[in-house]
Motif scaffolding. Structure first.
Motif, PDB file in Angstrom:
ATOM      1  N   UNK A   1      -1.551   4.975   6.506  1.00 36.48           N
ATOM      2  CA  UNK A   1      -0.576   4.955   5.424  1.00 36.48           C
ATOM      3  C   UNK A   1       0.455   3.848   5.622  1.00 36.48           C
ATOM      4  N   UNK A   2       1.200   3.561   4.556  1.00 40.20           N
ATOM      5  CA  UNK A   2       2.191   2.498   4.582  1.00 40.20           C
ATOM      6  C   UNK A   2       3.442   2.890   5.347  1.00 40.20           C
ATOM      7  N   UNK A   3       4.128   1.886   5.885  1.00 40.28           N
ATOM      8  CA  UNK A   3       5.314   2.088   6.714  1.00 40.28           C
ATOM      9  C   UNK A   3       6.535   1.500   6.029  1.00 40.28           C
ATOM     10  N   UNK A   4       7.614   2.271   5.974  1.00 35.35           N
ATOM     11  CA  UNK A   4       8.891   1.743   5.502  1.00 35.35           C
ATOM     12  C   UNK A   4       9.981   2.742   5.831  1.00 35.35           C
TER      13      UNK A   4
ATOM     14  N   UNK B   1       3.288   4.367  -0.831  1.00 40.21           N
ATOM     15  CA  UNK B   1       2.488   5.353  -1.549  1.00 40.21           C
ATOM     16  C   UNK B   1       0.988   5.090  -1.466  1.00 40.21           C
ATOM     17  N   UNK B   2       0.601   3.877  -1.112  1.00 41.94           N
ATOM     18  CA  UNK B   2      -0.820   3.552  -1.035  1.00 41.94           C
ATOM     19  C   UNK B   2      -1.326   3.739   0.390  1.00 41.94           C
ATOM     20  N   UNK B   3      -2.645   3.698   0.542  1.00 43.02           N
ATOM     21  CA  UNK B   3      -3.271   3.899   1.852  1.00 43.02           C
ATOM     22  C   UNK B   3      -4.382   2.885   2.057  1.00 43.02           C
ATOM     23  N   UNK B   4      -4.760   2.717   3.311  1.00 43.06           N
ATOM     24  CA  UNK B   4      -5.945   1.941   3.658  1.00 43.06           C
ATOM     25  C   UNK B   4      -6.921   2.871   4.367  1.00 43.06           C
TER      26      UNK B   4
ATOM     27  N   UNK C   1       1.024   8.324  19.126  1.00 49.30           N
ATOM     28  CA  UNK C   1       1.597   7.227  18.348  1.00 49.30           C
ATOM     29  C   UNK C   1       1.469   7.518  16.861  1.00 49.30           C
ATOM     30  N   UNK C   2       2.331   6.885  16.083  1.00 46.60           N
ATOM     31  CA  UNK C   2       2.230   6.891  14.628  1.00 46.60           C
ATOM     32  C   UNK C   2       1.844   5.484  14.201  1.00 46.60           C
ATOM     33  N   UNK C   3       0.814   5.380  13.371  1.00 43.50           N
ATOM     34  CA  UNK C   3       0.240   4.073  13.056  1.00 43.50           C
ATOM     35  C   UNK C   3       0.243   3.829  11.548  1.00 43.50           C
ATOM     36  N   UNK C   4       0.544   2.579  11.171  1.00 40.94           N
ATOM     37  CA  UNK C   4       0.722   2.253   9.766  1.00 40.94           C
ATOM     38  C   UNK C   4       0.220   0.836   9.472  1.00 40.94           C
ATOM     39  N   UNK C   5       0.258   0.481   8.186  1.00 42.96           N
ATOM     40  CA  UNK C   5       0.266  -0.914   7.767  1.00 42.96           C
ATOM     41  C   UNK C   5       1.586  -1.123   7.039  1.00 42.96           C
ATOM     42  N   UNK C   6       1.953  -2.372   6.788  1.00 43.00           N
ATOM     43  CA  UNK C   6       3.216  -2.639   6.100  1.00 43.00           C
ATOM     44  C   UNK C   6       3.025  -3.742   5.071  1.00 43.00           C
TER      45      UNK C   6
END
Length: 213
Positions: A86-89, A98-101, A149-154
C-alpha cells in the motif's frame, strides 16, 4: 528439491505448475466457479507488476463486481501467489495512499502466467522483474529472520515516486531499485524535507544480496 538444468524443461515445469497446481488444485479446492476470470485477473496483475492497481478498473475489464474481485484477491493472497503493498504518507498531504501495488511471490510463476519465459536479454520488462524479485526476496528474508517491518511504495499526485519506504525498528528506510547502471536516481526533495531522518539507499546488482539475504 527439484533440480532442472535444461531450459526447455524448466519452462515446461513452470507451465505444469500453473495448469496443475494453480488452476486445478488451488482454485477448485477454493470452490472458485469462474476459473477463467481469476486466471484473467492473474494475467492483468502480472502485466501490471510494479504499477498502481485500480480495483474499479480491473473489475470493469473483467466484468465482475468489486466484492468478487476482492474475494479473488484474498484467495490468491492466502495461497501465496500474490501480495499487496500500500501507499505511504504521513507528513506529506500530496502522498497517494488509496491505491495499491500487487507483486508475485515467485517471478517464475508470474512469467509463466503471461507465457513469457524469455531470457533477460530478450525481455522488455526487466525493470519490473527486478523490482518484484527484490521485494519478494526481501520479505522472505524478513520472514525467515523474524524482522518486523511496515512496507510501502510512495507517490505524490504530481508523480514523484519512491520504490520502497520501510519502517523498521522505529526508523524509516527508503530504497530505490536500479537494474540499469546508466539509470540516474533522484530522491524526491519533498520527501527528504518531510522525512529528514530517513535513510536512503539505491539497490543495484552489486549490492542486492545484502538487501535480500
Amino acid at each position: 528439491m527439484i533440480h532442472i538444468s535444461n531450459w526447455a524443461d524448466k519452462q515446461k515445469y513452470l507451465q505444469e505448475i500453473i495448469n496443475d497446481y494453480l488452476l486445478k488444485n488451488i482454485l477448485v479446492f477454493q470452490n472458485i466457479k469462474k476459473v477463467e476470470k481469476i486466471y484473467d485477473l492473474l494475467k492483468l496483475l502480472a502485466f501490471q507488476v510494479g504499477n498502481e492497481i485500480s480495483l474499479t478498473e480491473l473489475g470493469n475489464q473483467l466484468q465482475i463486481s468489486k466484492n468478487t474481485l476482492e474475494s479473488y484477491h484474498d484467495v490468491l493472497s492466502n495461497v501465496f501467489i500474490i501480495f499487496k503493498v500500500e501507499g505511504f504518507s504521513k507528513n506529506l498531504r500530496k502522498g497517494v495512499t488509496k491505491s495499491s501495488k500487487w507483486y508475485f511471490h515467485d517471478t517464475g510463476i508470474r512469467n509463466a502466467i503471461i507465457k513469457n519465459l524469455n531470457l533477460l536479454e530478450n525481455r522488455n520488462d526487466v525493470g519490473q522483474l527486478w523490482e518484484n524479485y527484490l521485494i519478494s526476496e526481501h520479505l522472505k528474508k524478513h520472514e525467515y529472520q523474524k524482522i518486523s517491518s511496515n512496507n510501502y511504495f510512495w507517490r505524490t499526485y504530481d508523480q514523484q515516486e519512491l520504490d520502497w519506504p520501510e519502517e523498521k525498528s522505529e526508523k524509516l528506510f527508503v530504497y530505490e531499485f536500479k537494474w540499469s547502471p546508466n539509470k540516474k536516481i533522484k530522491i524526491s526533495t519533498a520527501f527528504k524535507k518531510a522525512y529528514q531522518d530517513a535513510n536512503f539507499e539505491v539497490i543495484q546488482r552489486d549490492n542486492s544480496l545484502d538487501f535480500m539475504t
